[in-house]
Design an enzyme around this catalytic site. Structure first.
Site, short mmCIF file in Angstrom:
data_model
loop_
_atom_site.label_atom_id
_atom_site.label_comp_id
_atom_site.label_asym_id
_atom_site.label_seq_id
_atom_site.Cartn_x
_atom_site.Cartn_y
_atom_site.Cartn_z
N ARG A 172 5.44 -32.42 38.88
CA ARG A 172 4.56 -31.16 38.68
C ARG A 172 3.60 -30.89 40.24
O ARG A 172 3.19 -29.88 40.20
CB ARG A 172 3.47 -31.47 37.80
CG ARG A 172 3.91 -31.25 36.23
CD ARG A 172 2.40 -31.41 35.48
NE ARG A 172 2.86 -31.36 33.91
CZ ARG A 172 2.06 -31.76 32.84
NH1 ARG A 172 0.88 -31.88 33.22
NH2 ARG A 172 2.57 -31.73 31.93
N GLY A 200 2.03 -22.75 24.54
CA GLY A 200 0.67 -22.82 23.76
C GLY A 200 -0.43 -21.87 24.73
O GLY A 200 -1.24 -21.16 23.83
N ASP A 202 8.95 -26.81 33.01
CA ASP A 202 10.28 -27.18 31.98
C ASP A 202 11.30 -25.86 31.99
O ASP A 202 12.23 -26.18 31.34
CB ASP A 202 9.54 -27.30 30.72
CG ASP A 202 8.83 -28.56 30.59
OD1 ASP A 202 9.06 -29.55 31.44
OD2 ASP A 202 8.04 -29.00 29.69
N MET A 257 10.79 -34.82 33.13
CA MET A 257 10.51 -34.00 32.11
C MET A 257 11.39 -33.19 31.51
O MET A 257 12.39 -32.70 31.73
CB MET A 257 9.12 -33.50 32.65
CG MET A 257 8.14 -34.33 33.26
SD MET A 257 6.53 -33.34 33.64
CE MET A 257 5.49 -34.76 33.83
N VAL A 289 -2.48 -11.82 41.50
CA VAL A 289 -3.36 -10.86 40.47
C VAL A 289 -4.39 -10.43 41.36
O VAL A 289 -4.82 -9.32 41.24
CB VAL A 289 -3.72 -11.86 39.51
CG1 VAL A 289 -4.72 -11.26 38.52
CG2 VAL A 289 -2.40 -12.19 38.39
N HIS A 314 28.76 -47.13 41.64
CA HIS A 314 27.33 -46.94 41.12
C HIS A 314 27.44 -45.63 40.25
O HIS A 314 28.32 -45.02 40.30
CB HIS A 314 26.41 -46.80 42.20
CG HIS A 314 26.73 -45.50 43.11
ND1 HIS A 314 27.73 -45.49 44.05
CD2 HIS A 314 26.23 -44.21 43.13
CE1 HIS A 314 27.71 -44.46 44.60
NE2 HIS A 314 26.74 -43.62 44.03
#
Length: 319
Positions: A252, A104, A127, A169, A23, A215
């Site tokens: 993250r 959000g 995510d 996550m 940017v 396993h």
């Protein structure tokens, strides 16, 4: 447009710095002044806004996290609080704002756009749960981190003939669980979109044991249940030695992958182009390897879908 600002918001994701860099450099190429907003929307409210120079983003493309920092800011929903943020931008003559973050963050950007600040959103979240793009910045790096962890866990699982439950996550979206499970050869993947009965998982593991399997790896998204809960449920149906590995916030962190750096650079540059063309109220994305733009309202009214074909493939390959 003479002045724009950029901020990162919500949970950090590897590649955010690369997007900020794009940017800043793209805007400066066209003689547009760029300001960095530190600590997300909280920084807008507190007027923590600083002019960026070309060197400000030097040596940042390879760094994880976000040097602009990020913060949750629920009070930004208050119109009076946003008025202060808008006043701070207006006092500096800033006409456009680029917001890097998740759902959000986009909602905050949409409100600012409706109140007179031209905004563009860039998808930054590990995510991969944002509509209007095939991939979000940070997803590829987080995927690689998880797969590397699964590979190492499988070594010790094999040595001790154990079943490991790896918690990753993904509160509402199972992309990280599905992709990492497929890439890591997990025996079972639990996603929020497909909530399997633990008894079915236990039966599958038992069938593997009867075939000589020593396993197993189970990948569970945090939105389904915790790894500990999964282990407790599993023991109700089958007698296996289990261990839980919660990868947590390490997903993250870390230097962004080459794919995330390229994606962030493309999206950051495109965001500036849209503002220069007086296009606003949009989120940029990548679809079929081409740059795309989607209205904020269209992103909010649609639902993120798991790749069902990939989910079927994961089940088919984990026999």
């Amino acid at each position: 447009m003479k002045k724009i600002a950029v901020l990162t918001s919500g949970g950090d994701a590897p590649g955010m710095n690369a997007a900020v860099r794009a940017v800043v450099r793209k805007a400066m190429y066209y003689d547009i002044e760029v300001y960095g907003v530190y600590q997300g929307y909280q920084g807008l409210i507190n007027n923590n806004i600083k002019k960026m120079e070309r060197g400000t983003v030097g040596d940042k493309i390879q760094r994880g996290g976000t040097f602009l920092q990020s913060a949750r800011c629920p009070e930004f929903k208050d119109p009076e609080v946003r008025k202060q943020a808008i006043a701070n931008l207006n006092n500096l003559g800033i006409e456009g704002l680029v917001v890097i973050g998740g759902d959000g963050s986009y909602r905050g950007a949409q409100r600012l756009n409706e109140e007179g600040i031209k905004t563009i959103g860039i998808p930054g979240t590990i995510d991969n749960d944002i509509n209007g793009t095939d991939f979000t910045i940070g997803f590829d790096t987080a995927l690689n981190t998880i797969v590397e962890a699964i590979d190492k866990i499988r070594d010790t699982a094999s040595s001790h003939e154990r079943t490991f439950i790896v918690e990753v996550m993904g509160r509402d979206a199972g992309d990280l669980a599905l992709w990492s499970g497929l890439a890591g050869g997990a025996e079972t993947v639990l996603c929020p979109e497909h909530r399997k009965d633990v008894k079915v998982i236990a039966d599958k593991i038992q069938q593997g044991i009867e075939r000589g399997k020593k396993h197993s790896i189970i990948v569970v998204a945090e939105g389904v249940m915790t790894g500990e809960e999964c282990g407790q449920e599993l023991k109700k149906y089958i007698n296996v030695d289990t261990r839980i590995s919660v990868l947590g916030h390490m997903q993250r962190g870390g230097s962004p992958s080459g794919m995330d750096r390229v994606l962030a650079s493309r999206l950051g540059g495109y965001a500036v182009e849209l503002l220069m063309n007086d296009e606003t109220g949009l989120a940029v994305g990548i679809q079929n390897n081409s740059l795309s733009k989607t209205k904020f309202e269209d992103i909010f009214t649609s639902v993120h879908h798991l790749d069902e074909k990939m989910y079927e493939l994961s089940n088919e390959l984990s026999i």
